[in-house]
Motif scaffolding. Sequence first.
Motif, PDB file in Angstrom:
ATOM      1  N   ALA B  40       0.837  -1.204   0.000  1.00  0.00           N
ATOM      2  CA  ALA B  40       0.000   0.000   0.000  1.00  0.00           C
ATOM      3  C   ALA B  40       0.872   1.255   0.000  1.00  0.00           C
ATOM      4  O   ALA B  40       0.547   2.240  -0.674  1.00  0.00           O
ATOM      5  CB  ALA B  40      -0.936  -0.012   1.197  1.00  0.00           C
ATOM      6  N   GLY B  41       1.979   1.219   0.742  1.00  0.00           N
ATOM      7  CA  GLY B  41       2.819   2.407   0.871  1.00  0.00           C
ATOM      8  C   GLY B  41       3.568   2.747  -0.409  1.00  0.00           C
ATOM      9  O   GLY B  41       3.613   3.910  -0.822  1.00  0.00           O
ATOM     10  N   VAL B  42       4.171   1.745  -1.053  1.00  0.00           N
ATOM     11  CA  VAL B  42       4.895   2.019  -2.305  1.00  0.00           C
ATOM     12  C   VAL B  42       3.895   2.412  -3.392  1.00  0.00           C
ATOM     13  O   VAL B  42       4.156   3.325  -4.183  1.00  0.00           O
ATOM     14  CB  VAL B  42       5.767   0.807  -2.721  1.00  0.00           C
ATOM     15  CG1 VAL B  42       6.412   1.050  -4.072  1.00  0.00           C
ATOM     16  CG2 VAL B  42       6.850   0.551  -1.671  1.00  0.00           C
ATOM     17  N   ILE B  46       3.981   5.938  -5.578  1.00  0.00           N
ATOM     18  CA  ILE B  46       3.816   6.034  -7.035  1.00  0.00           C
ATOM     19  C   ILE B  46       2.587   6.899  -7.352  1.00  0.00           C
ATOM     20  O   ILE B  46       2.624   7.771  -8.223  1.00  0.00           O
ATOM     21  CB  ILE B  46       3.641   4.620  -7.653  1.00  0.00           C
ATOM     22  CG1 ILE B  46       4.891   3.766  -7.399  1.00  0.00           C
ATOM     23  CG2 ILE B  46       3.365   4.722  -9.156  1.00  0.00           C
ATOM     24  CD1 ILE B  46       4.721   2.292  -7.760  1.00  0.00           C
ATOM     25  N   GLY B  47       1.513   6.649  -6.585  1.00  0.00           N
ATOM     26  CA  GLY B  47       0.252   7.364  -6.818  1.00  0.00           C
ATOM     27  C   GLY B  47       0.382   8.874  -6.672  1.00  0.00           C
ATOM     28  O   GLY B  47      -0.094   9.626  -7.518  1.00  0.00           O
ATOM     29  N   VAL B  48       1.060   9.330  -5.613  1.00  0.00           N
ATOM     30  CA  VAL B  48       1.161  10.784  -5.418  1.00  0.00           C
ATOM     31  C   VAL B  48       2.018  11.421  -6.528  1.00  0.00           C
ATOM     32  O   VAL B  48       1.786  12.552  -6.922  1.00  0.00           O
ATOM     33  CB  VAL B  48       1.677  11.192  -4.001  1.00  0.00           C
ATOM     34  CG1 VAL B  48       0.706  10.737  -2.932  1.00  0.00           C
ATOM     35  CG2 VAL B  48       3.070  10.694  -3.743  1.00  0.00           C
ATOM     36  N   ARG B  49       3.000  10.652  -7.053  1.00  0.00           N
ATOM     37  CA  ARG B  49       3.777  11.171  -8.199  1.00  0.00           C
ATOM     38  C   ARG B  49       2.854  11.375  -9.409  1.00  0.00           C
ATOM     39  O   ARG B  49       2.929  12.403 -10.086  1.00  0.00           O
ATOM     40  CB  ARG B  49       4.929  10.213  -8.538  1.00  0.00           C
ATOM     41  CG  ARG B  49       5.576  10.433  -9.907  1.00  0.00           C
ATOM     42  CD  ARG B  49       6.221  11.802 -10.036  1.00  0.00           C
ATOM     43  NE  ARG B  49       6.689  12.076 -11.400  1.00  0.00           N
ATOM     44  CZ  ARG B  49       5.940  12.594 -12.368  1.00  0.00           C
ATOM     45  NH1 ARG B  49       4.668  12.901 -12.141  1.00  0.00           N
ATOM     46  NH2 ARG B  49       6.439  12.812 -13.568  1.00  0.00           N
ATOM     47  N   GLU B 126       3.244  12.249 -20.580  1.00  0.00           N
ATOM     48  CA  GLU B 126       3.319  11.652 -19.246  1.00  0.00           C
ATOM     49  C   GLU B 126       2.023  11.890 -18.484  1.00  0.00           C
ATOM     50  O   GLU B 126       2.015  12.166 -17.305  1.00  0.00           O
ATOM     51  CB  GLU B 126       4.494  12.240 -18.474  1.00  0.00           C
ATOM     52  CG  GLU B 126       5.819  11.615 -18.864  1.00  0.00           C
ATOM     53  CD  GLU B 126       6.837  11.707 -17.750  1.00  0.00           C
ATOM     54  OE1 GLU B 126       6.633  12.509 -16.834  1.00  0.00           O
ATOM     55  OE2 GLU B 126       7.830  10.967 -17.801  1.00  0.00           O
ATOM     56  N   SER B 127       0.906  11.869 -19.212  1.00  0.00           N
ATOM     57  CA  SER B 127      -0.358  12.095 -18.514  1.00  0.00           C
ATOM     58  C   SER B 127      -1.098  10.770 -18.390  1.00  0.00           C
ATOM     59  O   SER B 127      -0.598   9.719 -18.749  1.00  0.00           O
ATOM     60  CB  SER B 127      -1.207  13.098 -19.289  1.00  0.00           C
ATOM     61  OG  SER B 127      -1.500  12.555 -20.565  1.00  0.00           O
ATOM     62  N   GLY B 128      -2.284  10.823 -17.853  1.00  0.00           N
ATOM     63  CA  GLY B 128      -3.094   9.620 -17.727  1.00  0.00           C
ATOM     64  C   GLY B 128      -2.769   8.871 -16.469  1.00  0.00           C
ATOM     65  O   GLY B 128      -1.734   9.080 -15.842  1.00  0.00           O
ATOM     66  N   GLY B 129      -3.659   7.990 -16.072  1.00  0.00           N
ATOM     67  CA  GLY B 129      -3.417   7.165 -14.906  1.00  0.00           C
ATOM     68  C   GLY B 129      -3.857   7.788 -13.602  1.00  0.00           C
ATOM     69  O   GLY B 129      -3.783   7.143 -12.558  1.00  0.00           O
ATOM     70  N   ARG B 130      -4.318   9.055 -13.632  1.00  0.00           N
ATOM     71  CA  ARG B 130      -4.712   9.702 -12.373  1.00  0.00           C
ATOM     72  C   ARG B 130      -5.864   8.975 -11.692  1.00  0.00           C
ATOM     73  O   ARG B 130      -5.869   8.806 -10.475  1.00  0.00           O
ATOM     74  CB  ARG B 130      -5.129  11.141 -12.632  1.00  0.00           C
ATOM     75  CG  ARG B 130      -3.946  12.050 -12.829  1.00  0.00           C
ATOM     76  CD  ARG B 130      -4.373  13.441 -13.277  1.00  0.00           C
ATOM     77  NE  ARG B 130      -3.194  14.251 -13.416  1.00  0.00           N
ATOM     78  CZ  ARG B 130      -2.913  15.278 -12.597  1.00  0.00           C
ATOM     79  NH1 ARG B 130      -3.737  15.622 -11.644  1.00  0.00           N
ATOM     80  NH2 ARG B 130      -1.794  15.944 -12.744  1.00  0.00           N
ATOM     81  N   GLY B 131      -6.838   8.567 -12.512  1.00  0.00           N
ATOM     82  CA  GLY B 131      -8.002   7.853 -11.970  1.00  0.00           C
ATOM     83  C   GLY B 131      -7.581   6.548 -11.321  1.00  0.00           C
ATOM     84  O   GLY B 131      -8.027   6.211 -10.217  1.00  0.00           O
ATOM     85  N   LEU B 137      -5.144   4.224  -4.273  1.00  0.00           N
ATOM     86  CA  LEU B 137      -5.011   4.788  -2.922  1.00  0.00           C
ATOM     87  C   LEU B 137      -6.255   4.482  -2.091  1.00  0.00           C
ATOM     88  O   LEU B 137      -6.162   4.030  -0.940  1.00  0.00           O
ATOM     89  CB  LEU B 137      -4.815   6.314  -2.980  1.00  0.00           C
ATOM     90  CG  LEU B 137      -3.549   6.830  -3.654  1.00  0.00           C
ATOM     91  CD1 LEU B 137      -3.455   8.336  -3.528  1.00  0.00           C
ATOM     92  CD2 LEU B 137      -2.329   6.179  -3.030  1.00  0.00           C
ATOM     93  N   PHE B 138      -7.428   4.699  -2.697  1.00  0.00           N
ATOM     94  CA  PHE B 138      -8.673   4.488  -1.959  1.00  0.00           C
ATOM     95  C   PHE B 138      -8.859   3.010  -1.613  1.00  0.00           C
ATOM     96  O   PHE B 138      -9.191   2.670  -0.473  1.00  0.00           O
ATOM     97  CB  PHE B 138      -9.870   4.997  -2.771  1.00  0.00           C
ATOM     98  CG  PHE B 138     -11.184   4.731  -2.101  1.00  0.00           C
ATOM     99  CD1 PHE B 138     -11.609   5.534  -1.052  1.00  0.00           C
ATOM    100  CD2 PHE B 138     -11.973   3.652  -2.494  1.00  0.00           C
ATOM    101  CE1 PHE B 138     -12.807   5.265  -0.404  1.00  0.00           C
ATOM    102  CE2 PHE B 138     -13.172   3.375  -1.847  1.00  0.00           C
ATOM    103  CZ  PHE B 138     -13.588   4.178  -0.805  1.00  0.00           C
TER     104      PHE B 138
END
Lengths: 312, 160
Positions: B40-42, B46-49, B126-131, B137-138
């Motif tokens: 979950a932490g790693v 990655i998620g916040v990046r 380098e966009s996409g993947g935000r969702g 994370l959730f």
Amino acid sequence: MNLNLPHLHLILNHVPTVGTVIALGLLATALMRKSDALARAALELFYGVALLTLPAYVTGLATAQVLKEVPEVSAEAIARHHDAAVIASFLMLFTGGLAWLALWQTRQGGRKNATMWSVLVLAALTLATMGGTASIGGEIRHPEIIVGEATTAEVGPAWLRAASIQAAVTENVWLWPGLEAVHFVGLAVLFGVIVVVNARLLGWMSAVSYAAVHRLIPWAALALGVNAISGMLFLIATPEQYADNIAFHAKLVLLLLAGANLLYLTESEEPFRVGPNQPVPAMAKMMAVSGILMWIGVMYYGRMLPFIGGAF
Amino acid sequence: MDFIQLLEQSAPMVWMREGGSLWGYPAILFAHTLGLGTVAGVSTAIGVRILGFARRIPLSSLQPLFTLVWVAFAITAVSGLILLIADASTKLASPVFYVKMLFVALAVVCVTQLKRAMMPTPGGSESGGRGWALGALFCWAAAITGGRLMAYIGPINGLG
């Protein structure tokens, strides 16, 4: 020398007051002289004092358990001292956290005077509260310092008193499990970010500069803050589970070392100079390995509270 | 269910559960904690990046971290399976367990899609993947919460 927990409390309880006075003086001087080196020393001191406030608080809980059995000691005086200590410790943790942020900003080259002034103001408030806590604590066993009547007024807002927090956990059955869930999510975020930052120092992601990875550290610091607060609430709610628990003492010692290691990751010049595809100095590698091991140790002894320490 | 109970009452499981050794139940429980913390932490790092923090880290350089996530996931899954077998009749009767498993499955989907979205594209965008990052994370947070609540909701046998 036989050092028991109450004795340790009498030694450690000087750190939050005396340490804050010195750090406050250093920071004020630094702001007047516009000295970055002095400011950093002051901020480091605030961070260290905030860490050492945790064992000062925990040994205080252990002392209260011992003094509970002594008939001539007033339980009300101890409760007042505890209530003041809760407020002062939370303020100290916020001061330490803000000082950490100022150090991180300084290392990133964006020295923010606003953050430093905020530390100064918050630290002054913390010192006043901590001084009051020390004074009430002194009255428990030193009748000679009481001028006129002993203090009897209740301390702080009702909801922040230890008895209210204990009652809330008993009355609201969801509070404890909810805090545990928060504490576990916090543990994951803290550990994950620490692993990623240290991975760079151990040669992973070597195309990235350490300065770029350094920008992730505030997430670890935020999670540490969340866990310090949730952890404090566990302590306040059921002090008898932790105060004299050998697994918790081990966790606390490792937490102090891991906290110092976090300061190295945040502050030190040595890792910060490591650019893309550059080798990492041996010292930085050693700090990376020891840092990961210390955080694993913190989690281990936390998880072992019921098995080694016999809590719950 | 009979087979599960047979496993649950097998000698190694009884030793692990009731032997009182720190190398038994507590060690598996700790492996599970360490594993989930890493997974979950790693994923969070990655998620916040992806969500826009620490932008100076090139996305392509984060790819080795997914290996770490899957290794840690394997440790978490194996230790989780042992914890499940050791306490099967209680845990399989708990509705929270199935909710937790649902969130773990969803989180795995999110992380897999996140890795795919982070692959360098010919256009170099380098966009996409935000969702997927938000989803990961959730779902990890929900899975961790579910795991904790298993000690409090439904049938409980007191194993930590």
